[in-house]
Design a protein around this motif. Structure first.
Motif, PDB file in Angstrom:
ATOM      1  N   CYS A 105      -8.440  -1.516  -2.187  1.00  0.00           N
ATOM      2  CA  CYS A 105      -8.225   0.302  -2.193  1.00  0.00           C
ATOM      3  C   CYS A 105      -9.025   0.719  -3.652  1.00  0.00           C
ATOM      4  CB  CYS A 105      -6.822  -0.116  -3.474  1.00  0.00           C
ATOM      5  SG  CYS A 105      -6.056   1.777  -3.871  1.00  0.00           S
ATOM      6  N   HIS A 107      -8.741   3.233  -5.313  1.00  0.00           N
ATOM      7  CA  HIS A 107      -8.361   3.825  -6.358  1.00  0.00           C
ATOM      8  C   HIS A 107      -8.875   2.794  -7.364  1.00  0.00           C
ATOM      9  CE1 HIS A 107      -4.677   4.594  -9.562  1.00  0.00           C
ATOM     10  NE2 HIS A 107      -5.605   5.481  -9.565  1.00  0.00           N
ATOM     11  N   CYS A 123      -0.679   0.517  -0.626  1.00  0.00           N
ATOM     12  CA  CYS A 123      -1.507  -0.342  -1.401  1.00  0.00           C
ATOM     13  C   CYS A 123      -0.295  -0.712  -2.888  1.00  0.00           C
ATOM     14  CB  CYS A 123      -2.387   0.503  -2.438  1.00  0.00           C
ATOM     15  SG  CYS A 123      -2.736  -0.148  -3.720  1.00  0.00           S
ATOM     16  N   HIS A 126      -0.358   1.265  -7.009  1.00  0.00           N
ATOM     17  CA  HIS A 126       0.057   3.049  -7.059  1.00  0.00           C
ATOM     18  C   HIS A 126       0.449   2.838  -6.387  1.00  0.00           C
ATOM     19  CE1 HIS A 126      -3.228   1.237 -10.457  1.00  0.00           C
ATOM     20  NE2 HIS A 126      -1.600   1.341 -10.775  1.00  0.00           N
ATOM     21  N   SER A 128      -1.099   4.306  -2.513  1.00  0.00           N
ATOM     22  CA  SER A 128      -1.921   4.764  -1.988  1.00  0.00           C
ATOM     23  C   SER A 128      -1.700   4.547  -0.860  1.00  0.00           C
ATOM     24  CB  SER A 128      -3.186   4.421  -2.575  1.00  0.00           C
ATOM     25  OG  SER A 128      -3.842   5.344  -3.339  1.00  0.00           O
TER      26      SER A 128
END
Ligand code: FES
Length: 184
Positions: A105, A107, A123, A126, A128
């Motif tokens: 990911c 992020h 994901c 968090h 995504s």
């Protein structure tokens, strides 16, 4: 004026910690010896630790970044997860091409999951979400997943994936001939 009498120090008093003729009591001497030994032991310990680190360096053994992934005919339409655990990539096939998405990911680096029923990567950290193409569409991920270089070996026709070469959607790199393999 009378001369001062010299002070007599008993051997018992000296033994118990009073000043010796040299100016250091036995108790002080023991204290300094103890400190010296502690310092010596600490130095030896630090040296041994440094030696161990030298002999057994903190090397992270990661899988090779280039691997053969079998022939293109091994892959059906959709997301193939057979290399996710070992090499951290998905192989994706659509009607026109095969590409390899890196399973990290963008992020904060968690490993997304492929949710076939929802046709997206998600994901768990968090939230995504990414389309099957790798382009982000929900959650905090600031950009698309990265693609790894992929090609067909001229020797045996197998796909070769190279995670050492990454291609970013935002930089227009997914059209690079090394970012996909054409299929009919
Ligand atoms: S690490 Fe994937 S959403 Fe945060």
């Amino acid at each position: 004026m009378a001369a001062r009498e010299p002070k007599i120090v008993s051997s018992r008093a000296t033994a118990e910690g009073s000043a010796s003729p040299q100016g250091m009591s036995r108790r002080d001497a023991v204290k300094w010896m103890t400190l010296a030994w502690i310092g010596f032991a600490a130095a030896v310990g630090a040296g041994a630790t440094a030696m161990l680190r030298f002999l057994f360096p903190n090397v992270l053994f990661e899988p090779p970044t280039v691997f053969k992934a079998g022939p293109p005919s091994d892959y059906a339409l959709g997301v193939d997860e057979r290399w996710k655990e070992k090499y951290g990539v998905w192989i994706v096939r659509n009607t026109a091409e095969i590409y390899s998405l890196i399973a990290v990911c963008v992020h904060l680096g968690c490993t997304p999951n492929w949710l076939a029923a929802q046709n997206k990567f998600k994901c768990p950290c968090h939230g995504s979400g990414y389309y099957i193409s790798g382009i982000n569409f929900e959650g905090p991920a600031p950009r698309a997943l990265e693609r790894a270089a992929i090609s067909v070996s001229p020797d045996d026709g197998q796909l070769i994936v190279d995670k050492g070469q990454k291609f970013l959607f935002e930089q227009g790199q997914w059209t690079d001939p090394k970012a996909f393999v054409k299929v009919g």
